[in-house]
Design an enzyme around this catalytic site. Structure first.
Site, short mmCIF file in Angstrom:
data_model
loop_
_atom_site.label_atom_id
_atom_site.label_comp_id
_atom_site.label_asym_id
_atom_site.label_seq_id
_atom_site.Cartn_x
_atom_site.Cartn_y
_atom_site.Cartn_z
N ILE A 144 0.87 -1.18 0.00
CA ILE A 144 0.00 0.00 0.00
C ILE A 144 0.91 1.23 0.00
O ILE A 144 2.05 1.16 0.47
CB ILE A 144 -0.99 0.03 1.19
CG1 ILE A 144 -0.26 -0.07 2.54
CG2 ILE A 144 -2.01 -1.06 1.07
CD1 ILE A 144 -1.19 0.02 3.74
N ASP A 145 0.42 2.33 -0.54
CA ASP A 145 1.23 3.53 -0.66
C ASP A 145 1.75 4.00 0.70
O ASP A 145 1.10 3.78 1.73
CB ASP A 145 0.41 4.67 -1.27
CG ASP A 145 0.06 4.43 -2.73
OD1 ASP A 145 0.63 3.50 -3.33
OD2 ASP A 145 -0.79 5.18 -3.25
N LYS A 146 2.86 4.69 0.67
CA LYS A 146 3.43 5.27 1.89
C LYS A 146 2.41 6.15 2.61
O LYS A 146 2.29 6.11 3.83
CB LYS A 146 4.67 6.11 1.53
CG LYS A 146 5.27 6.87 2.70
CD LYS A 146 6.44 7.73 2.25
CE LYS A 146 6.96 8.56 3.41
NZ LYS A 146 8.09 9.43 3.00
N THR A 148 -0.83 6.02 2.42
CA THR A 148 -2.07 5.31 2.76
C THR A 148 -1.88 4.56 4.08
O THR A 148 -0.86 3.90 4.27
CB THR A 148 -2.43 4.29 1.66
OG1 THR A 148 -2.57 4.99 0.41
CG2 THR A 148 -3.73 3.58 1.98
N HIS A 244 -0.98 3.40 -7.36
CA HIS A 244 -1.80 4.60 -7.15
C HIS A 244 -3.19 4.48 -7.78
O HIS A 244 -3.84 5.49 -8.07
CB HIS A 244 -1.10 5.86 -7.70
CG HIS A 244 0.18 6.18 -7.03
ND1 HIS A 244 1.04 7.17 -7.48
CD2 HIS A 244 0.79 5.66 -5.93
CE1 HIS A 244 2.10 7.24 -6.71
NE2 HIS A 244 1.98 6.32 -5.76
#
Length: 338
Positions: A144-146, A148, A244
């Site tokens: 998962i994104d940094k 998020t 993303h």
């Protein structure tokens, strides 16, 4: 005497250096024969492994060494992150959710990267290397994104990693995200089927919708609560897992995530300065994207093939924004996409 292992991270300036030369520059001078003896005996390790003195290191790798080793003209204060073990141990305790025979579930905070890079001081992969010391250390099976927050599954061994990775590829795992967006999507539920492609030059690259060359990307969404057409909390299920994806897709339908600095949608989206009807009594609201520091996107739950559901509690920032706006969540979030 207890053997205490200290930890340092290879700085960017040492990328590509031999481990023996790197150790001298970072920790201080040491006799070559003694250094090689320590490497052979495991008193100096690179990413928890014994190595030869000629091995070259990479930025972000971890060097562990016995606290009993004496370095001449010690330079440890320059690069040493002596508290890194304690930091990661405390972090792990704080974000741990549950453990099974196959995986560990954690609630990743916003701002913590999953994997390292030249600008990442701390990241989940690093944490796992610090806490688990052998080759059976848990393995990342998704990202998962940094920016998020939320649920991350980590396989406990290679066999489990392969099994869980296949579950993701075969869409047998349903991931549900929550996001605060502004404005609201035009419909209360729907499917965004828009292929995504990375565009731009190095350092300024973004994922963008491209119907001719992009990779298939599908996101299901449902509005859970909203204030007119201005702001809403929504549930999301990314059927595919592109970089993303949720952020790009929500920008594409002009419902960007609050706090997103990269995928911002159209300018001047929201500006509330009035009492919000049919919600909590809130006055003098000035709701603007510049007021939000954190991306309001949370990986809330994962529904496994065996019907087990794992949840990651919302962080305080997300909760406070829901309360501030007077938005509420239903009780059946985990059943929306199953």
């Amino acid at each position: 005497m207890t053997l205490e292992m200290l930890v340092i991270k290879i700085p960017e300036t040492e990328d590509g250096s031999r481990i023996d030369r790197c150790v001298r520059r970072i920790l201080g001078n040491i006799n070559q024969a003694m250094l090689e003896k320590y490497l052979r005996s495991g008193l100096i390790l690179l990413d928890n492994k014994k190595i030869k003195s000629s091995v070259k290191v990479n930025t972000g790798q971890l060097v562990k060494y016995s606290s009993h080793i004496k370095f001449e003209n010690g330079k440890i204060k320059q690069f040493n992150q002596a508290d890194i073990n304690n930091y990661y141990k405390n972090l792990y305790k704080r974000i741990f959710i549950k453990e099974t025979k196959d995986f560990i579930a954690i609630n990743k905070p916003c701002g913590l990267a999953v994997q390292g890079g030249s600008s990442q001081k701390y990241h989940v992969d690093d944490m796992l290397k610090c806490i688990f010391y052998d080759e059976t250390a848990p393995k990342l099976v998704h990202r998962i994104d940094k920016d998020t927050s939320g649920l991350l599954l980590i396989a406990k061994n290679q066999k489990s990693a392969k099994k869980i990775s296949n579950f993701f590829k075969e869409h047998k795992i349903i991931k549900t995200y929550l996001a605060i967006v502004s404005p609201c999507p035009k419909t209360n539920s729907g499917v965004i089927d828009a292929p995504i492609l990375k565009k731009g030059v190095d350092g300024k690259q973004k994922m963008k919708v491209d119907y001719s060359k992009g990779k298939q990307s599908i996101t299901h969404y449902k509005v859970l609560d909203k204030i007119g057409s201005r702001v809403a909390v929504i549930a999301l299920y990314p059927k595919t897992g592109r970089t993303h994806q949720l952020r790009v897709h929500l920008e594409h339908i002009n419902a960007p995530i609050v706090g997103d600095r990269k995928y911002t949608g159209l300018p001047g989206i929201y500006n509330l300065s009035e009492k919000l009807n049919d919600h909590d009594s809130i006055t003098q609201i000035k709701w603007n994207s510049e007021d939000i520091n954190n991306l309001q996107l949370h990986a809330y739950s994962i529904h496994m093939p065996d019907k087990e559901t794992i949840e990651a509690e919302l962080n305080e920032d997300f909760k406070n924004n829901l309360k501030f706006l007077g938005l509420s969540l239903p009780n059946n979030i985990n059943n929306i996409f199953t």
